[in-house]
Each structure stands twice: as C-alpha cells, then as structure tokens.
Design an enzyme around this catalytic site. Structure first.
Site, PDB file in Angstrom:
ATOM      1  N   THR A  52      37.539  35.809  36.930  1.00 32.04           N
ATOM      2  CA  THR A  52      38.785  35.938  36.179  1.00 32.04           C
ATOM      3  C   THR A  52      38.784  34.984  34.984  1.00 32.04           C
ATOM      4  O   THR A  52      39.075  35.385  33.852  1.00 32.04           O
ATOM      5  CB  THR A  52      39.995  35.655  37.100  1.00 32.04           C
ATOM      6  N   LYS A  80      48.350  13.885  38.338  1.00 38.23           N
ATOM      7  CA  LYS A  80      49.272  12.729  38.270  1.00 38.23           C
ATOM      8  C   LYS A  80      50.681  13.156  38.641  1.00 38.23           C
ATOM      9  O   LYS A  80      51.620  12.385  38.499  1.00 38.23           O
ATOM     10  CB  LYS A  80      49.277  12.151  36.849  1.00 38.23           C
ATOM     11  N   HIS A 129      47.781  39.586  41.658  1.00 41.93           N
ATOM     12  CA  HIS A 129      46.616  39.365  40.787  1.00 41.93           C
ATOM     13  C   HIS A 129      46.542  40.592  39.871  1.00 41.93           C
ATOM     14  O   HIS A 129      45.641  41.423  39.983  1.00 41.93           O
ATOM     15  CB  HIS A 129      45.365  39.218  41.655  1.00 41.93           C
TER      16      HIS A 129
HETATM   17  N1   CP Z   1      38.107  38.715  41.609  1.00 48.24           N
HETATM   18  C1   CP Z   1      38.412  37.450  41.334  1.00 48.24           C
HETATM   19  O1   CP Z   1      39.588  37.064  41.161  1.00 48.24           O
HETATM   20  O2   CP Z   1      37.318  36.632  41.246  1.00 48.24           O
HETATM   21  P1   CP Z   1      37.382  35.091  40.916  1.00 48.24           P
HETATM   22  O3   CP Z   1      38.109  34.404  42.053  1.00 48.24           O
HETATM   23  O4   CP Z   1      35.943  34.647  40.793  1.00 48.24           O
HETATM   24  O5   CP Z   1      38.151  34.931  39.639  1.00 48.24           O
END
Ligand code: CP
Length: 303
Positions: A52, A80, A129
């Site tokens: 990502t 911090k 996501h």
């Molecule tokens: N698919 C995906 O989110 O991969 P990463 O965690 O490597 O970003």
C-alpha cells in the site's frame, strides 16, 4: 468528495469511473506523467506495509508529484504522544494529500475532520481498506472483463480480514454476484457485514468450512491471511493459522478460468507452486494497486 475513508462513500458510478481512469492510465501512461507536478503526497503509516505505501508513493511519482512521510509511528512524534489530529494538521502545512494507515479503527477519519486536504484511509485496524478494494475491483474487471454475474469465494480469516468486508460491500452492488464464505467457525464473517450488507440487500451467500467442496463452483477465489496482529491470544492464532493452504492438488477441480486473488502478504495460504499457474492473479493485483491509486489521487486532487 474530499476524502476516502470507507468504500461505501463511493457511488457505483464513481467506482466505475476510477476503474476506467486506471485502465486509461495503463494504456497511455504518458498522458498522466505530469498531472500532479508540484503536488505532494504524505504517507503516514503507523503500521507496517509494503504494497500500500510503496504503491501510493509510486503512483504519486508517476503522476509527476512528490512524496514525504513516515513508515512507522516510532519515527514520528506519535512516539512522544502527539495525537493523530495534531500530526495531520502539521502535515497539512506541507502536503496536498494524505494517505494514512493506523492500527486504530477510525484514525484516518479523525485526521480527515482535522484538515482541509484530502485524507485517504490506507487501512485502519480491522475496519476498512478502501484502496485495496478498488485494487481488487480493477483486477476483477481486467481479469474477468466484468464485475457482475460472478461466484466469489472468500477464504480464511473473514472475521478480522478488513479487505474481505470491503470487497463484499463493493461487489454486492453488481447484479448476479453470489458469495461463498469459507472459514473456520471462529473466523466467520462479522454480524454487521452479514446483516447490513448481505441480508439487507438480499445478496445470496453460503457459509462453509471446506475449501475443497467450494472450489468447483468459484469464478473468483479470494484467499486471506489469518491476521495474527488482531488476535488477543497467540494459542488461538497458532491453532487457526494454517486452516487453509491452497495447493495444486486442491485446485484440480477448479474452473479453468478461475481467478485467484490475495491482498497479500501471504504467509502459508497459497503454496508457491501455484504462482506459475495462469489463474494466479495476485501479483497482477499488486501491479493494479498503483494504477487505481493514481486514478484516486487525480480524483481527490481534482486534477
Ligand atoms: N495488501 C496490503 O495492504 O498490503 P500491505 O500491508 O503490504 O500494504
């Protein structure tokens, strides 16, 4: 639309437009090489990432823009005790758009409320996501030539796997889609996904624990990793982690045009012996991630 926090914020028309833009970028990258000249993307990654973060960065470079940011919370003032809002307000003084990954659900949303620049959720805990989902949709569209009339098997950790929740939400919009949800009892799809998406929209689905019995009817097989970082108990993780391992043997009864996807990283879920099978599309899926993120950056920056 200022931000992208949840795939449900995008209309089907907007998703289709992003896919068309990504396809055009793939065909004619030279037309996009300077679109973001003078613009800066900040990648604020409080949690590990390979695909990502690097695909966002590659996307911005290929649009002619620049990138700044951090790849672990400990290298920022979060170590911090700085709040997500204060960090976002600071970064907004330097950048035009933010991509944020955070282990806490809702953190990118909090950032988006704090700043006037676009914030993209690059993964928040077990929540959403959306750019992975856009990547998955572009991949399905390119591999299958359509997003409708598909039998989609989702296999593995359907409880904590945020990519599966968003994929179900997005693909449920297209007619003729049916889901086969394959998981151990403890890792079944959460109730809100079942109720709010599948039941509410009358989407046909079945739930089973055997990958072998599901495989013959699938057009898409979306494998997922058991999400170790979301388990409270290591013993449960160890017991469940190898529940499903896709091997050439298991693929024997599959359709000849099955598309095998995985958001990656994989641990053991797909034998490397499958990688050379033309149906294995997961590294093509990675490549698509850059193009759809280019399309999204253009849309949010209104370039
Ligand atoms: N698919 C995906 O989110 O991969 P990463 O965690 O490597 O970003």
């Amino acid at each position: 639309m200022k931000d992208l926090i949840d795939i449900q914020e995008l209309s089907t028309g907007e998703i289709n437009d992003l896919i068309e833009t990504a396809k055009d970028i793939i065909q004619q990258p030279e037309n996009y090489a300077t679109r973001c000249s003078g613009k800066k993307l900040a990648t604020l990654f409080y949690e590990p990432s390979t695909r990502t973060r690097l695909s966002f960065e590659a996307a911005m470079y290929e649009l002619g823009g620049h990138v700044l940011g951090f790849s672990e919370a400990n290298s920022s003032s979060a170590a911090k005790g700085e709040s997500v809002s204060d960090t976002a307000k600071t970064v907004a003084c330097f950048a035009d758009i933010i991509a944020m990954r955070h282990p806490k659900e809702g953190a990118p949303f909090v950032a988006s409320r704090a700043v006037p620049i676009p914030v993209i959720n690059a993964g928040d805990g077990g929540h959403h996501h959306p750019t992975q989902t856009l990547t998955d949709l572009l991949t399905i569209a390119r591999e299958k030539g359509r997003l409708d009339n598909l039998v989609i098997g989702c296999c593995g950790d359907l409880k904590f796997g945020r990519t599966v929740h968003s994929l179900i939400a997005a693909m449920s919009r297209y007619p003729g889609v049916r889901f086969v949800l394959i998981s151990p009892e403890e890792l079944k799809i959460p109730e809100p996904v079942r109720e709010e998406i599948l039941h509410k929209q009358n989407i046909p689905y079945s739930e089973l624990s055997s990958l072998e019995s599901a495989i013959p009817e699938l057009d898409i097989l979306y494998m997922t990793r058991v999400q170790r970082e979301r388990f409270f108990n290591e013993a449960d993780y160890v017991r469940l982690k190898d529940s499903y391992i896709l091997s050439p043997d298991k693929l024997r009864p599959a359709k000849s045009d099955l598309t095998i996807l995985h958001p990656l990283p994989r641990v053991n879920e797909i034998s490397t012996a499958i990688d050379s099978d033309p149906r294995a599309a997961y590294f093509r899926q990675v490549a698509n991630g850059k193009f759809i993120r280019m399309a999204l950056i253009l849309k949010l920056l209104e370039v």
